[in-house]
Design an enzyme around this catalytic site. Structure first.
Site, short mmCIF file in Angstrom:
data_model
loop_
_atom_site.label_atom_id
_atom_site.label_comp_id
_atom_site.label_asym_id
_atom_site.label_seq_id
_atom_site.Cartn_x
_atom_site.Cartn_y
_atom_site.Cartn_z
N ILE B 92 0.70 -1.08 0.20
CA ILE B 92 0.05 -0.06 0.10
C ILE B 92 1.02 1.40 0.13
O ILE B 92 0.45 2.39 -0.20
CB ILE B 92 -0.83 0.00 1.24
N GLY B 95 7.84 4.73 2.05
CA GLY B 95 8.50 5.95 2.32
C GLY B 95 9.62 5.74 3.08
O GLY B 95 9.95 4.91 3.87
N GLY B 96 10.99 6.45 2.59
CA GLY B 96 12.14 6.19 3.01
C GLY B 96 12.71 4.94 2.78
O GLY B 96 12.71 4.40 1.56
N LYS B 117 5.11 -2.93 8.14
CA LYS B 117 5.81 -2.12 7.52
C LYS B 117 7.45 -2.71 7.65
O LYS B 117 7.92 -3.21 8.86
CB LYS B 117 6.25 -0.76 8.58
N ASP B 208 7.48 13.72 12.70
CA ASP B 208 7.17 13.80 11.15
C ASP B 208 5.47 14.08 11.14
O ASP B 208 4.92 13.11 10.32
CB ASP B 208 7.65 12.68 10.61
#
Lengths: 198, 915
Positions: B92, B95-96, B117, B208
């Protein structure tokens, strides 16, 4: 200091190791290798994360990313630069081979099932796993060591023809950009042949 | 080196491959048939390769670096994998360094969805850190924070995190889609604050916060994602991202941009940005803002006011609340998310709020002014870190703007960042790129403009660029050829300008163009050209000073020209035109201007720097001419000037070290003038400054070297003022330091010469107390120097070797070893004579020569060889009177000519016991 510390100490490390190595400190080479390895691994991780079917990315050569972050290296004489690029390209190859091995091992590992998603089998790129290419490259080097080096520098390290030529010259091999181009054409054909028909 | 291919078969294969590949496909079979003859294996091998070569040319695998291939494999394999207890369903996002999948637990009967993740790095250090964070984060239990459920490591060593799967819209889209009125936006936002506050009380900072990390579910509950792990997983928000790795600097706080520690206050800032955007429906910073603009906007410029938008009306209180959160200085924001939320509650309830408006004084921002250069410098670093993406966005941004804006930008780039460029250490691709981009601009502007004030700016801009490219009076990129080109452009443009309108501003502009041209030519050792250019620059600068209302810059420029031209004319130690008298005259003029400047602008730092530089130039000039008193006066003044400069700027280490340098310089001059006692406290001063520097940065070798060298100055002062014990102690300290430094860096010639110098000083100190030890040190010094000189005939080293030899000879004389002394005197004399004969009539070498000759004569006399001695005394006497004629007879040697005359008159003495 938080954020930018990691970055600056890493590149600072690499710079110091290179300077020590240039100054004749033999141990510095292993420190340099370790430092470059860490940095390239980190850069590689970002790339692995970002890779996604629907987004087209600029083809990045991570060795160049790292090189851009080391102004001190850029201002060294061409031989020292060439040495750095040579080390970095080798390391890049190791990282990839290592990564691919782990990936394979994960599949064969205990208790984990592998489910192949059929849709992707037709993608010709997927037939050419890094491990397969790496083995073929080892075999190529038996008869064609210079061409095999060119592959390592260009394909794994992402160096330009000019940089490849510099690296080879720094080790005493005579070359020109044209030789590099020819070697690449030849090696590419050889490897393509070795990894099997599409 | 790769081994040669020895197998002829393979060589032939390669050769034939290349030859065939160059032919048309149709011609190949025939060629091969001919070339291979009956060798079937050969022909087949080449044919296979030719076919493969076509395939390879068409295979996308080979046109990208290998890593791309591996990345695809990685992605494909993950999509198909189960890991431990979870099954991945679909990717989905990413990032990074991490990829996010939707997944389920394998054994979960209800198939509850989770978000997994996976960090794409199997570095065990990172995995360890993540494990620790996980333990802390798992303890966060709050309705508005996505729970961290689990974690682990994949079979190939990559760490992963399992989180509650949140189905919802990013908060900004939620607010727009549901067209929430102000009150409801605020209420929703307060829930977010509550979550942040809870985390802060558990000592966790998000780092963040942005809409993408705050999802709102269908029933209106915000859920915060990625608490505290953003830094670890996505890399810090200032890491370079390769490829399309997203960076969201728009939400970064000023301290994040500046690389300062991130605290809970940084989250408050991000919340402020978020609230601003939720209320106004627009971004605080335009999406197209380049990283440089963004960095400036975040760190210096006040945020644009929250203005009414789309049916929403904001009263002052709400505006003030938002702006408190957006304050540049962390301590001026809300002290906690709770207080932020509370003020919003007060606002909703109609009570007076705590937030106060931002005053104009604040807007000027102490923060901004104090940090302007640092901000500019770090903004450049920011630019570098954003890397390729940033630069192209900036360029696109530029191209889209209209002419005036282009001009403004060029102005900003060149003028405001020039200073920042000056202070950045080393040269970087960023600076070079900026220079390159700026030049493109300028060339473009110069074609399009017709506006004379713009043209003048152009001249000034080319001047600044030239300085950055290659003016050795400034920190520069070392591109003297480029600098020359830019300087000439500046002059050409300036001449045209002046021809059209000879007003004072244009005169000043052309003057600075000629100055930079002269400076650059000087850097390139083109002395005649530089001289001509200074000659043109000076009258223009003088005219500008006359005709313009007095200001610092114009007058500094004039002083600078005078000084630089003076250097060209006659500064010792760098290439010059050999006219020291003229140089002195110019230096004096420059000093007059500097004095006037300081008088008129007593609080101006640059004026004081000008004064300092002028005094130094004069001090050096007087020193080399051997004018002890004048040199002393000027050096004192220089020291006073730099002391004032440093006192006004206590944080500046460079200036402090300058104070140390000047103190030792003055100490040297004083010793030369026979005032050793006064020199001692000065040398000690320098010592304590350098000790402070070493303490502040023990790993810094330059500081440690400087400290060792400073110790030697202390030694000199103590010795000459009669404190032998003190001198010995410091000399031993200096030796130990230098030896340690040399052991760490054995190839470094300069450090070895430092060690040699220390031995020399020890020899001098121990002389008369312990001859044997003194001689030993002198011998060590000579041996080290001989070794160095064999590698590099540096005149400083040769000079040191001469003096070491003289010291040894002196000691030997006192030990009654006249023969040995004679040999050493003769050797020193020969070397010194070579230098003097070579034309560099420096007082130092002449003094060494005179001393050698005198010493040799003394030795011969001691050995009973009177006629040789007499001859040598005559020669020595001539050398001494030459020195006197040059006013270069040092106080130490003041009595020599008389002594020699007396000896010559007295005649030979009975032979003493001598070897």
């Amino acid at each position: 200091m938080a954020a930018s510390d990691d970055q600056s100490t890493a590149t600072g490390n690499i710079t110091r190791c290179l300077q020590d190595w240039r100054a004749g400190d033999e141990d510095a080479l292993s420190r340099l290798t370790a430092a470059v390895y860490r940095e390239l691994r980190r850069l590689a991780s970002s790339l692995f994360a970002a890779e996604s079917g629907d987004r087209t990315l600029q083809p990045t050569a991570l060795v160049h990313e790292l090189y851009l972050q080391l102004p001190s290296v850029q201002h060294m004489d061409w031989q020292s630069r060439a040495q750095f690029l040579s080390v970095a390209a080798k390391i890049m190859r190791n990282i990839l081979v290592d990564h691919a091995r782990k990936r394979h091992a994960a599949k064969r590992g205990g208790g984990v099932l592998q489910v192949i998603v059929d849709a992707q089998v037709d993608d010709p790129a997927l037939k050419s796993d890094v491990l397969v290419i790496n083995d073929a490259l080892d075999r190529l080097s038996e008869h064609y060591p210079r061409q095999s080096r060119v592959v390592e520098l260009r394909f794994f390290g992402g160096l330009t023809n000019e940089e490849t030529c510099d690296v080879l010259s720094a080790t005493g091999v005579e070359c020109s950009q044209r030789t590099v181009e020819r070697d690449w054409t030849f090696a590419r054909a050889w490897l393509q042949n070795a990894i099997g028909p599409n | 080196m790769p081994s040669d291919q020895t197998d002829p078969f393979w060589e032939r294969v390669e050769q034939l491959f290349h030859e065939s590949w160059e032919l048309e496909a149709g011609a190949r079979p025939a060629f091969l048939a001919g070339a291979c003859g009956r060798s079937e294996p050969l022909r087949r091998a080449v044919e296979e390769l030719l076919q493969a070569s076509s395939d390879a040319a068409a295979n996308p695998l080979w046109s990208e670096p290998a890593i791309r291939n591996e990345a695809r494999f990685q992605a494909a394999s993950d999509d198909a994998t189960t890991l431990e207890r979870y099954r991945l369903l679909e990717r989905i996002g990413a990032g990074g360094m991490a990829v996010v999948y939707k997944g389920v637990r394998n054994d979960d009967a209800f198939s509850k969805l989770v978000a997994i993740k996976i960090v794409q790095d199997s570095d065990p250090v990172m995995a360890g850190r993540l494990r620790l964070e996980r333990q802390i984060l798992a303890g966060l239990e709050h309705a508005n924070i996505a729970r961290l459920l689990d974690g682990g490591t994949t079979a190939d060593g990559r760490p992963f995190l399992v989180m509650e799967f949140v189905e919802g819209l990013p908060i900004d889209r939620y607010v727009t889609q549901h067209r929430l009125p102000v009150r409801e936006v605020v209420e929703l936002f307060r829930k977010v604050c509550a979550a942040v506050s809870y985390a802060h009380s558990n000592l966790i900072v998000h780092r963040d916060l942005k809409p993408a990390n705050i999802l709102v579910t269908a029933d209106g509950q915000p859920k915060l994602l990625d608490f505290g792990i953003a830094k670890l997983i996505d890399g810090s928000s200032q890491r370079t991202k390769t490829g399309a790795g997203a960076m969201t600097p728009e939400y970064a706080s000023p301290e994040q941009v500046l690389g300062a520690p991130i605290t809970t206050a940084s989250d408050i800032y991000s919340l402020g940005v978020l609230l601003f955007e939720l209320l106004s429906g627009a971004r605080l910073y335009p999406l197209t803002a380049g990283p440089l603009d963004l960095a400036r906007a975040i760190t210096i410029e006040p945020p644009r006011p929250l203005s009414s938008h789309g049916g929403r009306h904001f009263d002052n209180d709400l505006r003030n609340i938002v702006h408190v959160a957006l304050r540049k200085e962390p301590e001026h924001r809300y002290a906690s998310a709770d207080l932020f939320s509370e003020d919003l509650r007060l606002y909703l309830a109609g009570y007076p709020v705590m937030a106060r408006p931002v005053t104009p004084a604040y807007r000027i921002a102490k923060f901004a002014v104090r940090n302007k250069v640092a901000v500019a410098a770090l903004a450049l670093v920011f630019l570098a870190l954003v890397g390729g993406i940033g630069a192209t966005a900036w360029q696109a941004h530029i191209a889209n703007r209209r002419f005036n804006d282009v001009r403004q930008l060029a102005h900003a780039v060149i003028f405001e960042y020039h200073d920042a460029i000056e202070t950045l250490p080393g040269s970087t691709p960023v600076r070079q790129k900026m220079v390159k981009d700026a030049l493109v601009y300028l060339d473009k502007l110069s074609r399009e403009s017709g506006d004379t004030s713009l043209e003048r700016e152009l001249v000034e801009a080319y001047v600044k660029i030239a300085n950055v490219q290659g003016n050795s009076y400034y920190s520069n990129l070392g591109d003297t050829a480029g600098a020359l080109a830019s300087a000439r452009k500046a002059v050409a443009a300036g001449e045209l300008l002046l021809a059209r309108d000879s007003n004072a501003l244009n005169q000043r502009a052309l003057s600075s163009a000629y100055t930079v041209l002269a400076d650059v030519l000087y850097s390139r050792n083109e002395l005649a050209g530089a001289n001509e250019s200074y000659r043109k620059a000076l009258p223009l600068a003088e005219a500008a000073v006359r005709n313009l209302p007095p200001d610092i810059e114009t007058r500094r420029q004039l002083a600078g020209i005078l000084r630089n031209w003076g250097d060209l004319l006659g500064a010792e130690g760098i290439s010059n035109m050999g006219k020291p008298e003229e140089a002195l005259a110019y230096y004096r003029q420059s000093l007059d201007i500097a004095r006037q400047l300081v008088h008129d602008y007593p609080s101006s730092g640059p004026a004081r720097k000008e004064l300092y530089n002028s005094h130094i130039a004069l001090a050096e000039a007087e020193t080399t001419r051997g004018h002890g008193a004048a040199a002393e006066e000027q050096t004192r003044a220089a020291l006073a000037a730099i002391r004032e400069i440093s006192a006004a700027d206590p944080g500046n280490a460079t200036e402090r070290v300058e104070v140390a340098n000047m103190s030792t310089r003055l100490a040297q001059v004083l010793i030369g003038n026979g005032k050793a006692k006064e020199a001692v406290p000065l040398a000690m001063d320098a010592e304590s400054i350098m000790e402070g520097q070493v303490k502040s940065d023990p790993a810094n070798r330059m500081f440690r070297r400087s400290l060792a060298v400073t110790e030697l100055h202390v030694v000199n002062a103590l010795r000459k003022s009669g404190d032998a014990a003190g001198a010995l102690a410091h000399a031993q300290k200096a030796l130990a330091m230098s030896q340690r430094l040399s052991a760490e860096d054995p190839q470094n010639i300069e450090i070895v010469s430092d060690v040699a110098n220390c031995h020399f000083k020890l020899a001098q100190v121990l002389d008369t107390q312990n001859y044997t030890a003194a001689l030993g040190h002198a011998a060590k010094s000579m041996a080290l120097l001989d070794g160095l000189i064999a590698r590099s005939r540096d005149s400083n080293l040769v000079g040191m070797r001469i003096r070491a030899g003289l010291a040894a000879a002196g000691i030997e004389m006192r030990m009654h070893r006249a023969s040995a002394a004679l040999a050493d005197y003769r050797q020193a004399g020969k070397a010194a004579g070579d230098i003097v004969a070579g034309g560099s009539g420096q007082a130092g070498a002449r003094t060494d020569l005179a001393r050698s000759q005198t010493g040799a004569a003394d030795a011969d006399a001691r050995l009973g060889r009177w006629s040789e001695a007499l001859e040598e005394y005559r020669i020595a006497q001539k050398s001494w009177s030459d020195l006197r004629g040059l006013h270069a007879l040092g106080s130490e040697d003041a009595g020599q000519p008389e002594r020699i005359a007396a000896l010559m008159a007295r005649g030979p003495q009975p032979n003493r016991a001598n070897k």
